[in-house]
Design a protein around this motif. Structure first.
Motif, PDB file in Angstrom:
ATOM      1  N   LEU A 383      73.526 -54.276  80.708  1.00 27.44           N
ATOM      2  CA  LEU A 383      74.145 -55.043  79.232  1.00 27.44           C
ATOM      3  C   LEU A 383      75.628 -55.384  79.192  1.00 27.44           C
ATOM      4  O   LEU A 383      76.332 -54.560  80.194  1.00 27.44           O
ATOM      5  N   HIS A 384      75.971 -56.217  78.706  1.00 27.86           N
ATOM      6  CA  HIS A 384      77.126 -56.660  78.462  1.00 27.86           C
ATOM      7  C   HIS A 384      77.832 -56.348  77.190  1.00 27.86           C
ATOM      8  O   HIS A 384      77.057 -56.679  76.268  1.00 27.86           O
ATOM      9  N   THR A 385      79.009 -55.630  76.980  1.00 34.02           N
ATOM     10  CA  THR A 385      79.493 -55.288  75.886  1.00 34.02           C
ATOM     11  C   THR A 385      80.831 -55.815  75.498  1.00 34.02           C
ATOM     12  O   THR A 385      81.482 -55.987  76.594  1.00 34.02           O
ATOM     13  N   ILE A 386      81.311 -55.332  74.286  1.00 37.05           N
ATOM     14  CA  ILE A 386      82.588 -55.515  73.833  1.00 37.05           C
ATOM     15  C   ILE A 386      83.190 -54.564  72.965  1.00 37.05           C
ATOM     16  O   ILE A 386      82.410 -54.100  72.229  1.00 37.05           O
ATOM     17  N   GLN A 387      84.345 -54.029  73.018  1.00 38.81           N
ATOM     18  CA  GLN A 387      84.681 -52.936  71.964  1.00 38.81           C
ATOM     19  C   GLN A 387      85.149 -53.713  70.773  1.00 38.81           C
ATOM     20  O   GLN A 387      85.550 -54.911  71.049  1.00 38.81           O
ATOM     21  N   MET A 388      85.110 -52.992  69.630  1.00 32.69           N
ATOM     22  CA  MET A 388      85.319 -53.864  68.295  1.00 32.69           C
ATOM     23  C   MET A 388      86.272 -52.685  67.502  1.00 32.69           C
ATOM     24  O   MET A 388      86.379 -51.534  67.786  1.00 32.69           O
ATOM     25  N   GLU A 389      87.062 -53.411  66.564  1.00 30.23           N
ATOM     26  CA  GLU A 389      88.008 -52.660  65.651  1.00 30.23           C
ATOM     27  C   GLU A 389      87.343 -52.907  64.456  1.00 30.23           C
ATOM     28  O   GLU A 389      87.127 -54.165  63.789  1.00 30.23           O
ATOM     29  N   LYS A 390      87.247 -51.686  63.603  1.00 27.17           N
ATOM     30  CA  LYS A 390      86.509 -51.785  62.222  1.00 27.17           C
ATOM     31  C   LYS A 390      88.178 -51.892  61.459  1.00 27.17           C
ATOM     32  O   LYS A 390      88.963 -50.934  61.425  1.00 27.17           O
ATOM     33  N   THR A 391      88.171 -52.707  60.387  1.00 24.16           N
ATOM     34  CA  THR A 391      89.457 -53.118  59.607  1.00 24.16           C
ATOM     35  C   THR A 391      88.862 -53.380  58.263  1.00 24.16           C
ATOM     36  O   THR A 391      87.668 -53.772  57.787  1.00 24.16           O
ATOM     37  N   LYS A 397      86.868 -55.538  51.911  1.00 28.61           N
ATOM     38  CA  LYS A 397      85.376 -55.402  52.672  1.00 28.61           C
ATOM     39  C   LYS A 397      85.597 -55.050  53.975  1.00 28.61           C
ATOM     40  O   LYS A 397      86.784 -55.331  54.863  1.00 28.61           O
ATOM     41  N   VAL A 398      85.026 -54.288  54.788  1.00 31.37           N
ATOM     42  CA  VAL A 398      84.959 -53.907  55.865  1.00 31.37           C
ATOM     43  C   VAL A 398      84.306 -55.095  56.883  1.00 31.37           C
ATOM     44  O   VAL A 398      83.381 -55.574  56.809  1.00 31.37           O
ATOM     45  N   VAL A 399      85.233 -55.179  57.965  1.00 32.15           N
ATOM     46  CA  VAL A 399      84.911 -56.281  58.832  1.00 32.15           C
ATOM     47  C   VAL A 399      85.194 -55.667  60.305  1.00 32.15           C
ATOM     48  O   VAL A 399      85.952 -54.829  60.466  1.00 32.15           O
ATOM     49  N   PHE A 400      84.479 -56.199  61.208  1.00 32.92           N
ATOM     50  CA  PHE A 400      84.791 -55.584  62.548  1.00 32.92           C
ATOM     51  C   PHE A 400      84.903 -57.008  63.513  1.00 32.92           C
ATOM     52  O   PHE A 400      84.664 -58.098  63.331  1.00 32.92           O
ATOM     53  N   ARG A 401      85.982 -56.898  64.308  1.00 34.50           N
ATOM     54  CA  ARG A 401      86.623 -57.839  65.246  1.00 34.50           C
ATOM     55  C   ARG A 401      86.620 -57.405  66.570  1.00 34.50           C
ATOM     56  O   ARG A 401      86.827 -56.184  66.784  1.00 34.50           O
ATOM     57  N   GLU A 402      86.260 -58.484  67.380  1.00 35.57           N
ATOM     58  CA  GLU A 402      86.164 -58.081  68.870  1.00 35.57           C
ATOM     59  C   GLU A 402      87.515 -57.793  69.444  1.00 35.57           C
ATOM     60  O   GLU A 402      88.579 -58.429  68.817  1.00 35.57           O
ATOM     61  N   ILE A 403      87.735 -56.708  70.431  1.00 32.95           N
ATOM     62  CA  ILE A 403      89.171 -56.751  71.028  1.00 32.95           C
ATOM     63  C   ILE A 403      89.131 -57.324  72.460  1.00 32.95           C
ATOM     64  O   ILE A 403      88.504 -56.854  73.138  1.00 32.95           O
ATOM     65  N   PRO A 404      89.917 -58.371  72.570  1.00 34.93           N
ATOM     66  CA  PRO A 404      89.712 -59.317  73.840  1.00 34.93           C
ATOM     67  C   PRO A 404      90.160 -58.180  75.018  1.00 34.93           C
ATOM     68  O   PRO A 404      90.986 -57.515  74.845  1.00 34.93           O
ATOM     69  N   GLY A 405      89.605 -58.279  76.110  1.00 36.36           N
ATOM     70  CA  GLY A 405      89.848 -57.667  77.176  1.00 36.36           C
ATOM     71  C   GLY A 405      89.231 -56.342  77.420  1.00 36.36           C
ATOM     72  O   GLY A 405      89.252 -55.529  78.390  1.00 36.36           O
ATOM     73  N   THR A 406      88.244 -56.150  76.453  1.00 36.11           N
ATOM     74  CA  THR A 406      87.406 -54.718  76.607  1.00 36.11           C
ATOM     75  C   THR A 406      85.847 -55.193  76.909  1.00 36.11           C
ATOM     76  O   THR A 406      85.298 -54.331  76.591  1.00 36.11           O
ATOM     77  N   GLU A 407      85.729 -55.928  77.580  1.00 37.20           N
ATOM     78  CA  GLU A 407      84.384 -56.542  77.856  1.00 37.20           C
ATOM     79  C   GLU A 407      84.262 -55.467  79.144  1.00 37.20           C
ATOM     80  O   GLU A 407      84.948 -55.155  79.849  1.00 37.20           O
ATOM     81  N   LYS A 408      82.567 -55.136  79.211  1.00 37.28           N
ATOM     82  CA  LYS A 408      82.341 -54.052  80.110  1.00 37.28           C
ATOM     83  C   LYS A 408      80.819 -54.524  80.353  1.00 37.28           C
ATOM     84  O   LYS A 408      80.100 -55.069  79.512  1.00 37.28           O
TER      85      LYS A 408
END
Length: 493
Positions: A383-391, A397-408
């Protein structure tokens, strides 16, 4: 209130849990009842507050607060403290048809709104509830209640989950003749196949079903409406029909690699495992076996946790659970005040076991799966994932954005999708021709009537995926309305 200062003198004590590592060797329930002495102390902690919030049963901020079936909690807490167990059982059964289920698998919103919980750990309400009903069965106090008079009215209930069983129980006690149709080979719905054995042993479900049969309810299994029996046949044969089919349409993960072998819906995994256990103690090989495999569960809820616990008992090589939200805080935050359901960090039974086995909590937070990758044979391998930031944006409105460099990249042999349910499965609803709104049967709360005369709907099929205790509540209320429809008046609560 027997012990005026009990809540100041005694601390919260909970049910005894088997050792996390040793319980991985079997499929029995992971917790055991507290001793009578401990239970009496816990009953003494109940304050008998002037306005008890524990049994109010409302939704606050989208979460259940208090008991939806309005259990008489302060009363039976006090009776347990005084050792008057039979009277406590009588009080409990006044509002709850199946305390042996809720006392094991309900998340206990009653405890979240316990007045003691304003500043201290709540009264152990759920453990006391389970103890009362278990003692009732052990002492032989629970016997078949055969209705003395039959009304001549016949009712069909479609679905044998908690809503269907509660509705059937109430209508049978009102003197009607009740038949429950279940498409699976065993009665119980999610109680039988949706909840693992280690949380609710199936002998507990079977014991209750046997009692309901002795009281006069007929169960017809392996029967799917629209396939084995038509909706028109049911409506012709019965004076009323109640749809209690649940909300079992699993939400799918639309992602690259979803079609690979080894990617499964979580509920399929749990259902097949329980069925194989009951049918043959796994000798038939009819379940997904993850022994020696790397397992990833996508979805941070209870269904996902049950997959973790199941995989551990199958001796998986590793197990990780992905959730999209941040880890919950240790204490209530200002926007989650009492008596709302407490959104706080807990270590569920599955996570205790994973930590004991592998040395760490299996949960990963704020993580999103980008794709599933397979090998040459079409089986999942990673599986390929990325970390998200909840803001929260400027509009709240709650939004999630990807955090570059956190791919795994995660090595993986089996993926279980546990991201919730979309609502009820529609074929049986279309077979009846009931009106659907927002993917659920349109039937007003408190009335449970559909657009078809004599056809009612209750539980998750009407409200969407919810708690067992809400299903029991709606099943009871729907029975009252069916009785009123058939008889012109009703004495059911």
């Amino acid at each position: 209130m027997g012990k005026v200062t009990g809540f100041m003198e005694y601390v919260r004590e909970e049910e005894v849990k088997r050792d996390p590592l040793s319980r991985l060797d079997h499929w029995k329930e992971y917790s055991q009842r507290m001793s009578n002495e401990v239970l009496q102390r816990q009953g003494a902690r109940c304050m008998d507050c002037g306005t008890p919030f524990c049994h109010m049963g409302y939704e606050l901020n989208g979460l259940t607060s208090g008991c939806p079936i309005h259990n008489l909690i302060p009363e039976w807490n006090d009776l347990v403290y005084k050792g008057r167990w039979k009277e406590a059982l009588e009080r409990l059964l006044m509002t709850n048809n199946f305390p042996e289920f809720t006392g094991r698998v309900c998340p206990a919103p009653c405890e979240g709104s316990c007045t003691v919980a304003i500043s201290d750990p709540a009264v152990a309400i759920k453990g006391i509830e389970r103890a009362i009903i278990d003692k009732g069965f052990e002492e032989g106090w629970i016997k078949p209640r055969i209705p003395k008079v039959r009304t001549g009215k016949k009712i069909a209930i479609v679905g044998s989950g908690p809503a269907g069983l509660a509705c059937a129980d109430q209508l049978n006690q009102a003197g009607h003749t009740v038949t429950v149709y279940e498409r699976a080979d065993r009665v119980g719905g999610l109680l039988m196949y949706g909840i693992p054995n280690m949380k609710l042993e199936k002998s507990i479900v079977e014991r209750r079903v046997k009692l309901l049969e002795e009281e006069g309810i007929q169960f017809v299994t392996n029967t799917e409406i629209g396939k084995d029996v038509s909706a028109s046949e049911l409506r012709d044969q019965y004076d009323a029909v109640v749809l209690c089919t649940g909300a079992q349409k699993q939400r799918d993960l639309i992602i690259e690699g979803r079609e690979l072998k080894g990617v499964h819906f979580a509920m399929d995994y749990l259902t097949n495992t329980t069925k194989s256990l009951l049918d043959s103690n796994f000798e038939d090989g009819q379940c997904i076996n993850v022994e020696g495999k790397n397992v990833i569960v996508i979805g941070g809820g209870d269904t996902g946790a049950d997959c973790v616990a199941t995989a551990l008992r199958q001796k998986c090589k590793s197990v990780v659970q992905f959730g999209k939200h941040p880890q919950l805080p240790k204490e209530r935050t200002s926007d989650n005040p009492w008596p709302q359901f407490p959104l706080v960090f807990t270590l569920d039974y599955a996570y205790e076991e994973a930590e004991a086995k592998f040395g760490r909590d299996p949960r990963e937070y704020c993580i999103q799966t980008k794709k599933i990758v397979g090998d040459e044979q079409g089986r999942v391998k990673e599986l390929h994932t990325i970390q998200m930031e909840k803001t929260v944006d400027e509009n709240g409105k709650v939004v999630f954005r990807e955090i570059p460099g956190t791919e795994k990249v995660w090595p993986c042999d089996h993926v279980f999708i546990a991201i919730g349910f979309e609502g009820p499965e529609h074929p049986v609803l279309q077979e009846f021709g009931v009106e659907i709104e927002n993917r659920k049967v349109k039937a007003p709360y408190g009335k449970y009537t559909t657009n078809l005369d004599g056809v009612f709907a209750a539980g998750d099929v009407r409200r969407g995926q919810s708690l067992i205790v809400w299903a029991i509540h709606e099943g009871r209320e729907a029975a009252r309305e069916v009785d009123r429809f058939l008889m012109g008046t009703t004495t059911l609560p």
